[in-house]
Design a protein around this motif. Structure first.
Motif, mmCIF file in Angstrom:
data_model
loop_
_atom_site.group_PDB
_atom_site.id
_atom_site.type_symbol
_atom_site.label_atom_id
_atom_site.label_comp_id
_atom_site.label_asym_id
_atom_site.label_seq_id
_atom_site.Cartn_x
_atom_site.Cartn_y
_atom_site.Cartn_z
ATOM 1 N N GLY A 121 0.818 -1.208 0.000
ATOM 2 C CA GLY A 121 0.000 0.000 0.000
ATOM 3 C C GLY A 121 0.848 1.252 0.000
ATOM 4 O O GLY A 121 2.076 1.206 0.025
ATOM 5 N N GLN A 122 0.144 2.372 -0.008
ATOM 6 C CA GLN A 122 0.808 3.673 -0.043
ATOM 7 C C GLN A 122 1.184 4.089 1.371
ATOM 8 O O GLN A 122 0.348 4.117 2.270
ATOM 9 N N LEU A 123 2.452 4.439 1.548
ATOM 10 C CA LEU A 123 2.996 4.796 2.858
ATOM 11 C C LEU A 123 2.618 6.217 3.247
ATOM 12 O O LEU A 123 2.709 7.133 2.440
ATOM 13 N N ALA A 124 2.193 6.380 4.495
ATOM 14 C CA ALA A 124 1.873 7.709 5.024
ATOM 15 C C ALA A 124 2.173 7.722 6.519
ATOM 16 O O ALA A 124 2.210 6.680 7.176
ATOM 17 N N ARG A 125 2.374 8.906 7.053
ATOM 18 C CA ARG A 125 2.571 9.088 8.494
ATOM 19 C C ARG A 125 1.212 9.008 9.167
ATOM 20 O O ARG A 125 0.251 9.628 8.724
ATOM 21 N N ALA A 126 1.102 8.235 10.242
ATOM 22 C CA ALA A 126 -0.146 8.130 10.997
ATOM 23 C C ALA A 126 -0.221 9.286 11.994
ATOM 24 O O ALA A 126 0.785 9.923 12.314
ATOM 25 N N GLU A 127 -1.401 9.543 12.484
ATOM 26 C CA GLU A 127 -1.598 10.669 13.414
ATOM 27 C C GLU A 127 -0.797 10.519 14.696
ATOM 28 O O GLU A 127 -0.306 11.490 15.242
ATOM 29 N N ALA A 128 -0.637 9.298 15.174
ATOM 30 C CA ALA A 128 0.064 9.067 16.436
ATOM 31 C C ALA A 128 1.588 9.137 16.290
ATOM 32 O O ALA A 128 2.312 8.906 17.235
ATOM 33 N N GLY A 129 2.072 9.449 15.072
ATOM 34 C CA GLY A 129 3.502 9.521 14.856
ATOM 35 C C GLY A 129 4.085 8.233 14.311
ATOM 36 O O GLY A 129 5.246 8.183 13.931
ATOM 37 N N ASP A 130 3.289 7.160 14.293
ATOM 38 C CA ASP A 130 3.741 5.910 13.705
ATOM 39 C C ASP A 130 3.505 5.988 12.199
ATOM 40 O O ASP A 130 3.352 7.062 11.647
ATOM 41 N N TRP A 131 3.440 4.849 11.525
ATOM 42 C CA TRP A 131 3.270 4.795 10.085
ATOM 43 C C TRP A 131 2.035 4.006 9.712
ATOM 44 O O TRP A 131 1.531 3.232 10.509
ATOM 45 N N GLN A 132 1.561 4.197 8.502
ATOM 46 C CA GLN A 132 0.418 3.434 8.012
ATOM 47 C C GLN A 132 0.534 3.259 6.503
ATOM 48 O O GLN A 132 1.218 4.025 5.837
ATOM 49 N N ILE A 133 -0.125 2.203 6.010
ATOM 50 C CA ILE A 133 -0.242 2.042 4.567
ATOM 51 C C ILE A 133 -1.729 1.939 4.244
ATOM 52 O O ILE A 133 -2.526 1.455 5.046
ATOM 53 N N THR A 134 -2.096 2.432 3.071
ATOM 54 C CA THR A 134 -3.477 2.408 2.605
ATOM 55 C C THR A 134 -3.504 1.596 1.315
ATOM 56 O O THR A 134 -2.678 1.807 0.432
ATOM 57 N N TRP A 135 -4.460 0.668 1.231
ATOM 58 C CA TRP A 135 -4.564 -0.171 0.049
ATOM 59 C C TRP A 135 -6.013 -0.554 -0.193
ATOM 60 O O TRP A 135 -6.882 -0.334 0.639
ATOM 61 N N SER A 136 -6.227 -1.156 -1.355
ATOM 62 C CA SER A 136 -7.539 -1.680 -1.706
ATOM 63 C C SER A 136 -7.350 -3.091 -2.229
ATOM 64 O O SER A 136 -6.422 -3.357 -2.998
ATOM 65 N N ASP A 137 -8.215 -4.017 -1.795
ATOM 66 C CA ASP A 137 -8.151 -5.388 -2.283
ATOM 67 C C ASP A 137 -8.978 -5.582 -3.548
ATOM 68 O O ASP A 137 -9.083 -6.684 -4.063
ATOM 69 N N GLU A 138 -9.572 -4.479 -4.052
ATOM 70 C CA GLU A 138 -10.320 -4.545 -5.314
ATOM 71 C C GLU A 138 -9.339 -4.796 -6.450
ATOM 72 O O GLU A 138 -8.296 -4.141 -6.514
ATOM 73 N N PRO A 139 -9.655 -5.726 -7.362
ATOM 74 C CA PRO A 139 -8.744 -5.930 -8.491
ATOM 75 C C PRO A 139 -8.727 -4.696 -9.391
ATOM 76 O O PRO A 139 -9.757 -4.038 -9.558
ATOM 77 N N PRO A 140 -7.576 -4.360 -9.958
ATOM 78 C CA PRO A 140 -7.507 -3.188 -10.836
ATOM 79 C C PRO A 140 -8.309 -3.429 -12.113
ATOM 80 O O PRO A 140 -8.489 -4.564 -12.538
ATOM 81 N N ALA A 141 -8.794 -2.346 -12.708
ATOM 82 C CA ALA A 141 -9.564 -2.456 -13.949
ATOM 83 C C ALA A 141 -8.659 -2.961 -15.066
ATOM 84 O O ALA A 141 -7.483 -2.628 -15.131
ATOM 85 N N LYS A 142 -9.245 -3.776 -15.941
ATOM 86 C CA LYS A 142 -8.485 -4.301 -17.083
ATOM 87 C C LYS A 142 -8.311 -3.190 -18.109
ATOM 88 O O LYS A 142 -9.143 -2.293 -18.210
ATOM 89 N N PRO A 143 -7.245 -3.256 -18.880
ATOM 90 C CA PRO A 143 -7.022 -2.217 -19.903
ATOM 91 C C PRO A 143 -8.218 -2.121 -20.847
ATOM 92 O O PRO A 143 -8.731 -3.119 -21.337
#
Length: 188
Positions: A121-143
């Motif tokens: 997932g995409q890395l970001a700073r969490a509010e508490a000063g730790d780290w978090q990643i955000t992702w989706s388990d949805e399959p990406p759209a086909k071309p």
């Protein structure tokens, strides 16, 4: 003097940052270096940089009588390991792969499999000063497939501390069309 200390002293003395030392069977000693990070400038390690460090390490390792049969000095590559707080700060906003030391278990509240340890997932700073990643388990759209703008893509967030990680690396995403990947939420 320990191998780690010898190599770190040589690498930092030449103006580089030691990323990783790896010893493998057959006497291979693999050293991974990077240029020191300064916000706003992203320089890459060149072949000449690796050559310079190799020459100096060969001399120093011989003087220190370190046993090895082959020395390999390289850049971190597209799947660069993230080891410390500074690495995470440097690559904030990038897509990374993380492996937890222990599975999520019941803490995920049924959102992910209880025995899951690996996430991308995409890395970001969490509010508490730790780290978090955000992702989706949805399959990406086909071309060529049309995607409704109204469709909500369910996002999941995993917060973590660095001591909870077994491994963290930049996700090796190669885009041959030359465009930046779209953000995790599907926005451009």
């Amino acid at each position: 003097m320990a191998l780690q200390d010898i190599v770190e002293q040589v690498v930092s003395g030449l103006g580089y940052e030691l990323v990783e030392i790896e010893r493998s069977a057959g006497g291979l000693l693999r050293i991974t270096i990077d240029l020191p990070w300064e916000p706003g400038s992203e320089q890459l390690v060149t072949v000449e940089d690796c050559e310079k460090v190799t020459r100096q390490l060969q001399f120093t390792l011989e003087v220190e009588e370190v046993d090895y049969s082959r020395l390999e000095v390289s850049s971190p590559g597209i799947d660069r390991p993230l080891r410390n707080e500074r690495d995470f700060e440097r690559f904030e906003g990038e897509v990374i792969d993380v492996t937890l030391k222990s599975p999520m278990g019941a803490a995920a509240g049924g959102q992910v499999a209880a025995n899951r340890k690996k996430f991308r997932g995409q890395l970001a700073r969490a509010e508490a000063g730790d780290w978090q990643i955000t992702w989706s388990d949805e399959p990406p759209a086909k071309p060529g497939q049309k995607v409704s703008k109204k469709k909500e893509v369910p996002l999941q967030v995993l917060g973590f501390r660095l001591d909870e990680l077994k491994d963290a690396r930049l996700a090796p995403i190669v885009n041959f069309k030359g465009r930046r990947p779209k953000s995790v939420s599907g926005e451009s």
